[in-house]
Design an enzyme around this catalytic site. Structure first.
Site, PDB file in Angstrom:
ATOM      1  N   HIS A 164       0.699  -1.621  -0.168  1.00 13.78           N
ATOM      2  CA  HIS A 164       0.076  -0.020  -0.317  1.00 13.78           C
ATOM      3  C   HIS A 164       1.080   1.738   0.112  1.00 13.78           C
ATOM      4  O   HIS A 164       1.819   1.089   0.808  1.00 13.78           O
ATOM      5  CB  HIS A 164      -0.875  -0.251   1.530  1.00 13.78           C
ATOM      6  CG  HIS A 164      -2.554   1.171   1.198  1.00 13.78           C
ATOM      7  ND1 HIS A 164      -2.906   1.288   2.428  1.00 13.78           N
ATOM      8  CD2 HIS A 164      -2.820   1.496   0.036  1.00 13.78           C
ATOM      9  CE1 HIS A 164      -3.113   1.919   2.052  1.00 13.78           C
ATOM     10  NE2 HIS A 164      -3.780   2.872   0.680  1.00 13.78           N
ATOM     11  N   ASP A 168      -5.145   4.642   3.224  1.00 12.62           N
ATOM     12  CA  ASP A 168      -7.195   4.659   3.533  1.00 12.62           C
ATOM     13  C   ASP A 168      -7.456   5.098   4.925  1.00 12.62           C
ATOM     14  O   ASP A 168      -7.097   4.508   5.954  1.00 12.62           O
ATOM     15  CB  ASP A 168      -7.598   3.013   3.501  1.00 12.62           C
ATOM     16  CG  ASP A 168      -7.057   2.705   1.863  1.00 12.62           C
ATOM     17  OD1 ASP A 168      -6.547   3.309   0.904  1.00 12.62           O
ATOM     18  OD2 ASP A 168      -7.530   1.301   1.878  1.00 12.62           O
ATOM     19  N   HIS A 243     -13.932   4.548   0.373  1.00 18.23           N
ATOM     20  CA  HIS A 243     -13.256   4.999   1.608  1.00 18.23           C
ATOM     21  C   HIS A 243     -12.251   5.997   1.174  1.00 18.23           C
ATOM     22  O   HIS A 243     -12.078   6.484  -0.535  1.00 18.23           O
ATOM     23  CB  HIS A 243     -12.239   3.702   2.111  1.00 18.23           C
ATOM     24  CG  HIS A 243     -11.714   3.699   0.984  1.00 18.23           C
ATOM     25  ND1 HIS A 243     -11.872   2.716  -0.267  1.00 18.23           N
ATOM     26  CD2 HIS A 243      -9.914   3.663   0.779  1.00 18.23           C
ATOM     27  CE1 HIS A 243     -10.549   1.743  -1.243  1.00 18.23           C
ATOM     28  NE2 HIS A 243      -9.830   3.089  -0.467  1.00 18.23           N
ATOM     29  N   HIS A 245      -8.195   7.133  -0.041  1.00 16.86           N
ATOM     30  CA  HIS A 245      -7.257   6.546  -0.200  1.00 16.86           C
ATOM     31  C   HIS A 245      -6.098   7.774  -0.282  1.00 16.86           C
ATOM     32  O   HIS A 245      -6.730   8.967  -0.577  1.00 16.86           O
ATOM     33  CB  HIS A 245      -6.690   5.982  -1.469  1.00 16.86           C
ATOM     34  CG  HIS A 245      -5.013   5.616  -1.751  1.00 16.86           C
ATOM     35  ND1 HIS A 245      -4.577   4.403  -0.985  1.00 16.86           N
ATOM     36  CD2 HIS A 245      -3.995   6.510  -2.362  1.00 16.86           C
ATOM     37  CE1 HIS A 245      -3.122   4.393  -1.510  1.00 16.86           C
ATOM     38  NE2 HIS A 245      -2.943   5.518  -2.015  1.00 16.86           N
TER      39      HIS A 245
END
Length: 271
Positions: A164, A168, A243, A245
């Site tokens: 990642h 998030d 959500h 990012h």
């Protein structure tokens, strides 16, 4: 019937008549101030006796005392008038000075009040400017009251790089997304796997990215302030649900990412 004096030799004036005549003459001379200076010794002696007999000396003395009394009264009245005039002039001067002092005191009080009001306005203006500077330079969470659901560098098949590149934040669909700090929009549109995304160049030269947006509210080249809404959260692009990012970068390009949580904390954000 008329009476007439008999003709013939007239009688000489009586002694009483002569004395009366002399007294009248002496009185006349006394009023002119020449009594005694020009009389013969015999006449003076007789006149002195005559004046004493008639009380003329006493009358003259009484008149002199009365004149002195009148003069004294006149002087006293004049002095009283002068004293009253001076007292009145002093009272007028004191009243004028008191009025001028009141006017001066009022003017001074008004000047001080205006100065205090100006100081208060200036203090309020300084406080407002300071608050505005703080607002413009302070940092915020990209979604108010949110928290991180997926950490930085988390691994998995969801990411093409194998980890990642950001974090998030929990954000229900339709939540307001804001700029974490002041900056300029360098990208606003479709970003492939990021869906609708925005990239900002921050005032400190770093970059922040906001992905998976449902809609975008800014355009390239636009300046934004800290906390200003720039979009609405959603689930566009490579996303498993609504959500936000969020990435922190050293450049606008993918692969220049840095720890977003550490970045926000370094700018005073509690995350």
């Amino acid at each position: 019937m008329a009476f007439t004096r008999a003709t013939g030799k007239h009688r000489a004036p009586s002694r009483l008549t002569r004395k009366s005549a002399r007294v009248a003459g002496i009185a006349a001379l006394a009023t002119t101030g020449v009594i005694g200076g020009m009389a013969t010794p015999a006449l003076a002696a007789d006149e002195a006796r005559t004046v004493g007999d008639t009380g003329l000396t006493q009358v003259i003395a009484i008149d002199g005392a009365l004149a002195d009394q009148i003069a004294a009264q006149a002087m006293a009245q004049e002095q009283q008038a002068e004293a009253a005039a001076k007292a009145k002039a002093k009272a007028v001067a004191e009243a004028k000075a008191e009025a001028e002092a009141r006017v001066k005191a009022k003017a001074e009080a008004e000047r001080k009040a205006k100065a205090r009001a100006a100081e208060v306005r200036e203090a309020e203006a300084r406080a407002a400017r300071a608050a505005e500077r703080k607002r413009l330079t302070s940092f915020h969470l990209p979604v108010a009251g949110s928290y991180v659901t997926t950490g930085y560098k988390s691994g998995g098949s969801l990411w093409s790089s194998g980890s990642h590149s950001g974090v998030d934040f929990r954000a229900a669909s339709g939540s307001s997304v804001v700029a974490v700090g002041a900056g300029t929009v360098v990208e606003a549109g479709w970003g492939g796997a990021y869906g609708n995304n925005i990239v900002l160049r921050m005032t400190d030269g770093t970059y922040t990215q906001y992905g998976h947006l449902a809609s975008i509210g800014v355009s390239v080249g636009q300046s934004v302030t800290s906390g200003q809404q720039i979009g609405i959260s959603g689930s566009t692009g490579n996303s498993t649900g609504p959500h936000l990012h969020f990435e922190a970068r050293t450049s606008p390009e993918y692969g220049s990412d840095m720890d977003p949580v550490a970045y926000l904390r370094s700018h005073g954000v509690n995350v």
